[in-house]
Scaffold this motif. Structure first.
Motif, mmCIF file in Angstrom:
data_model
loop_
_atom_site.group_PDB
_atom_site.id
_atom_site.type_symbol
_atom_site.label_atom_id
_atom_site.label_comp_id
_atom_site.label_asym_id
_atom_site.label_seq_id
_atom_site.Cartn_x
_atom_site.Cartn_y
_atom_site.Cartn_z
ATOM 1 N N PRO A 150 44.920 12.200 37.366
ATOM 2 C CA PRO A 150 44.498 12.660 36.033
ATOM 3 C C PRO A 150 43.025 13.046 36.028
ATOM 4 O O PRO A 150 42.186 12.369 36.615
ATOM 5 N N GLY A 151 42.723 14.142 35.377
ATOM 6 C CA GLY A 151 41.340 14.588 35.280
ATOM 7 C C GLY A 151 40.907 15.534 36.377
ATOM 8 O O GLY A 151 39.828 16.124 36.297
ATOM 9 N N VAL A 152 41.738 15.683 37.431
ATOM 10 C CA VAL A 152 41.400 16.592 38.524
ATOM 11 C C VAL A 152 41.971 17.972 38.195
ATOM 12 O O VAL A 152 43.186 18.157 38.145
ATOM 13 N N ARG A 153 41.097 18.934 37.959
ATOM 14 C CA ARG A 153 41.534 20.300 37.678
ATOM 15 C C ARG A 153 40.739 21.255 38.557
ATOM 16 O O ARG A 153 39.666 21.726 38.179
ATOM 17 N N PRO A 154 41.249 21.537 39.759
ATOM 18 C CA PRO A 154 40.512 22.400 40.678
ATOM 19 C C PRO A 154 40.294 23.802 40.117
ATOM 20 O O PRO A 154 41.076 24.295 39.296
ATOM 21 N N ASP A 155 39.234 24.435 40.577
ATOM 22 C CA ASP A 155 38.994 25.827 40.212
ATOM 23 C C ASP A 155 39.922 26.752 40.996
ATOM 24 O O ASP A 155 40.339 27.794 40.499
ATOM 25 N N ILE A 156 40.239 26.339 42.235
ATOM 26 C CA ILE A 156 41.074 27.163 43.114
ATOM 27 C C ILE A 156 42.050 26.272 43.873
ATOM 28 O O ILE A 156 41.689 25.194 44.355
ATOM 29 N N PHE A 157 43.291 26.719 43.962
ATOM 30 C CA PHE A 157 44.297 26.116 44.829
ATOM 31 C C PHE A 157 44.601 27.089 45.972
ATOM 32 O O PHE A 157 44.682 28.305 45.759
ATOM 33 N N ILE A 158 44.803 26.545 47.179
ATOM 34 C CA ILE A 158 45.399 27.303 48.274
ATOM 35 C C ILE A 158 46.728 26.612 48.558
ATOM 36 O O ILE A 158 46.759 25.473 49.024
ATOM 37 N N THR A 159 47.836 27.284 48.264
ATOM 38 C CA THR A 159 49.126 26.615 48.275
ATOM 39 C C THR A 159 50.240 27.611 48.568
ATOM 40 O O THR A 159 50.035 28.835 48.504
ATOM 41 N N LYS A 160 51.421 27.090 48.878
ATOM 42 C CA LYS A 160 52.608 27.934 49.070
ATOM 43 C C LYS A 160 53.373 28.125 47.763
ATOM 44 O O LYS A 160 54.421 28.762 47.751
ATOM 45 N N MET A 161 52.849 27.586 46.686
ATOM 46 C CA MET A 161 53.521 27.686 45.393
ATOM 47 C C MET A 161 52.973 28.883 44.621
ATOM 48 O O MET A 161 51.780 28.969 44.358
ATOM 49 N N GLN A 162 53.853 29.804 44.261
ATOM 50 C CA GLN A 162 53.436 30.993 43.531
ATOM 51 C C GLN A 162 52.887 30.633 42.154
ATOM 52 O O GLN A 162 51.942 31.245 41.675
ATOM 53 N N LYS A 163 53.483 29.631 41.508
ATOM 54 C CA LYS A 163 53.009 29.165 40.201
ATOM 55 C C LYS A 163 52.715 27.681 40.308
ATOM 56 O O LYS A 163 53.581 26.833 40.101
ATOM 57 N N VAL A 164 51.478 27.345 40.650
ATOM 58 C CA VAL A 164 51.142 25.956 40.892
ATOM 59 C C VAL A 164 51.094 25.160 39.593
ATOM 60 O O VAL A 164 51.460 23.992 39.547
ATOM 61 N N TYR A 168 46.757 29.212 35.688
ATOM 62 C CA TYR A 168 46.257 29.702 36.977
ATOM 63 C C TYR A 168 46.925 31.032 37.312
ATOM 64 O O TYR A 168 48.099 31.249 37.020
ATOM 65 N N ARG A 169 46.177 31.913 37.924
ATOM 66 C CA ARG A 169 46.689 33.209 38.365
ATOM 67 C C ARG A 169 46.695 33.240 39.888
ATOM 68 O O ARG A 169 45.689 32.926 40.528
ATOM 69 N N GLY A 170 47.831 33.623 40.477
ATOM 70 C CA GLY A 170 47.970 33.588 41.924
ATOM 71 C C GLY A 170 47.780 34.950 42.574
ATOM 72 O O GLY A 170 48.236 35.972 42.070
ATOM 73 N N ILE A 171 47.091 34.937 43.722
ATOM 74 C CA ILE A 171 46.928 36.128 44.546
ATOM 75 C C ILE A 171 47.714 35.900 45.835
ATOM 76 O O ILE A 171 47.452 34.933 46.556
ATOM 77 N N PRO A 172 48.701 36.746 46.146
ATOM 78 C CA PRO A 172 49.486 36.545 47.370
ATOM 79 C C PRO A 172 48.637 36.744 48.616
ATOM 80 O O PRO A 172 47.817 37.672 48.688
ATOM 81 N N LEU A 173 48.835 35.877 49.588
ATOM 82 C CA LEU A 173 48.093 35.946 50.838
ATOM 83 C C LEU A 173 49.018 36.392 51.967
ATOM 84 O O LEU A 173 49.564 37.476 51.933
ATOM 85 N N ARG A 298 41.703 29.528 38.328
ATOM 86 C CA ARG A 298 41.762 29.276 36.890
ATOM 87 C C ARG A 298 41.519 30.566 36.118
ATOM 88 O O ARG A 298 40.506 31.245 36.320
ATOM 89 N N GLU A 299 42.448 30.875 35.223
ATOM 90 C CA GLU A 299 42.315 32.091 34.424
ATOM 91 C C GLU A 299 41.113 32.033 33.492
ATOM 92 O O GLU A 299 40.482 33.058 33.217
ATOM 93 N N ASP A 300 40.766 30.826 33.013
ATOM 94 C CA ASP A 300 39.625 30.725 32.093
ATOM 95 C C ASP A 300 38.294 30.864 32.819
ATOM 96 O O ASP A 300 37.239 30.891 32.184
ATOM 97 N N LYS A 301 38.322 30.949 34.165
ATOM 98 C CA LYS A 301 37.102 31.155 34.937
ATOM 99 C C LYS A 301 37.147 32.489 35.698
ATOM 100 O O LYS A 301 36.438 32.662 36.692
ATOM 101 N N GLU A 302 37.981 33.396 35.207
ATOM 102 C CA GLU A 302 38.153 34.666 35.914
ATOM 103 C C GLU A 302 36.837 35.417 36.065
ATOM 104 O O GLU A 302 36.615 36.116 37.065
ATOM 105 N N ASP A 303 35.939 35.283 35.107
ATOM 106 C CA ASP A 303 34.660 35.990 35.151
ATOM 107 C C ASP A 303 33.525 35.116 35.683
ATOM 108 O O ASP A 303 32.356 35.532 35.657
ATOM 109 N N ASP A 304 33.861 33.918 36.159
ATOM 110 C CA ASP A 304 32.836 33.014 36.677
ATOM 111 C C ASP A 304 32.297 33.550 38.005
ATOM 112 O O ASP A 304 33.062 33.852 38.933
#
Length: 325
Positions: A150-164, A168-173, A298-304
């Protein structure tokens, strides 16, 4: 009508924090003079505060031994408790001060698997830090991206899940490309590994799915060999066996230590193959076209600005165009 707040008994029963601070300093240095110097007060002030605290608690906290002082049993009990509390207060204050300071440091929290952090990220990060020394990166590793603390909200995930998760907005790798790897010494000692059938005679270091919560196809030795039609129709070969573990870092290390042959995920083992520390005994490989890795931000940090810096650096490391990202 004015409502009167009930007295807080816990706070009322608390001793003076100034007196407690003097007590902690005296206990650490076992000397009133040194305690006074550490707090930039007089020795008389330390003595007075300790006497007031002893009067409040109704017990002696120190006993004199020559020119020094020692904690009494009651003093030791009290010191253990207040030292931990003071440490927590100091750490909390430090975190708040850093967050509210006007320095130029920027921070970013990244979440990925332990294998990805150790085998892919670790040897590439120096280039990011060299280009962006003002960015502090906080790394969280997990095998279960769905149940972070609880309380952990990363700015970026690197994962095999398309919708983590939501927000969050995913970019395919890249797709997974999987092939056998072992050390040059192990291959030299087991030349039969140069054929698909011969692979079955080696010690197969197998990645098990236990505790690895990923929404993706799991590939083990049995599946890989079956796809490549390397079925053993006869009796088991003498000495053949499989070692199973859910720690991929361990399996790679065992392969490096001449202990067997592992399935190598290209994006993780390719640098080791390029350096010659691991070799591919056969040319066959498996590409999982139906699954990908994703960078989810994170979509709310898209312009960060800080997030954008890391995102573009990461995609460049993956040789992925960043124009649409």
């Amino acid at each position: 009508m004015i409502k009167h707040t009930e007295p807080d008994q816990t706070l009322i029963k608390m001793p003076s924090l100034t007196a407690v601070k003097s007590f902690v300093a005296a206990a650490r240095y076992q000397n009133f003079t040194r305690a006074a110097e550490s707090l930039c007060v007089t020795q008389a002030a330390i003595s007075r505060q300790v006497r007031e605290l002893e009067g409040f608690l109704g017990t002696a906290l120190f006993k004199r031994v020559g020119r020094s002082i020692e904690l009494t049993p009651d003093g030791s009990i009290f010191f253990d408790a207040v030292q931990l509390s003071f440490l927590n207060i100091a750490q909390a204050a430090d975190r708040i001060q850093k967050q509210s300071s006007t320095n130029t440091k920027r921070s970013l929290t990244l979440c990925c698997s332990p294998a990805f952090s150790a085998l892919w990220l670790s040897h590439r990060l120096p280039s990011f830090f060299s280009a962006h020394p003002d960015v502090d990166l906080q790394l969280v590793t997990t095998e279960n991206f769905l149940t972070l603390e609880p309380g952990v909200r990363p700015d970026i995930f690197i994962t095999k899940m398309q919708k983590v998760r939501e927000g969050y907005r995913g970019i395919p790798l890249f797709h997974d490309v999987i092939y056998p790897v072992c050390s040059p010494n192990y291959l030299e000692a087991h030349p039969e590994l140069n054929t698909l059938e011969g692979l079955r005679n080696g010690v197969l270091l197998n990645l098990s799915p236990y505790g690895r919560s990923q929404i993706a196809e799991h590939v083990n030795w049995e599946m890989w060999l079956a796809i490549h039609k390397a079925r053993d129709e006869g009796p088991p070969q003498e000495g053949m066996h499989t070692f199973n573990a859910n720690d991929y870092n361990m399996l790679v290390q065992m392969a490096l230590n001449n202990q067997g042959i592992a399935l190598g995920w290209d994006h993780l083992v390719n640098p080791l193959v390029a350096k010659g520390r691991l070799v591919r005994p056969v040319e066959q490989e498996l590409t999982l076209e139906g699954t990908r890795h994703y960078l989810a931000y994170r979509e709310d940090k898209e312009d960060d600005e800080t997030l954008s810096l890391f995102k573009h650096w990461f995609l460049n490391q993956c040789d992925i165009a960043t124009a649409s990202a």
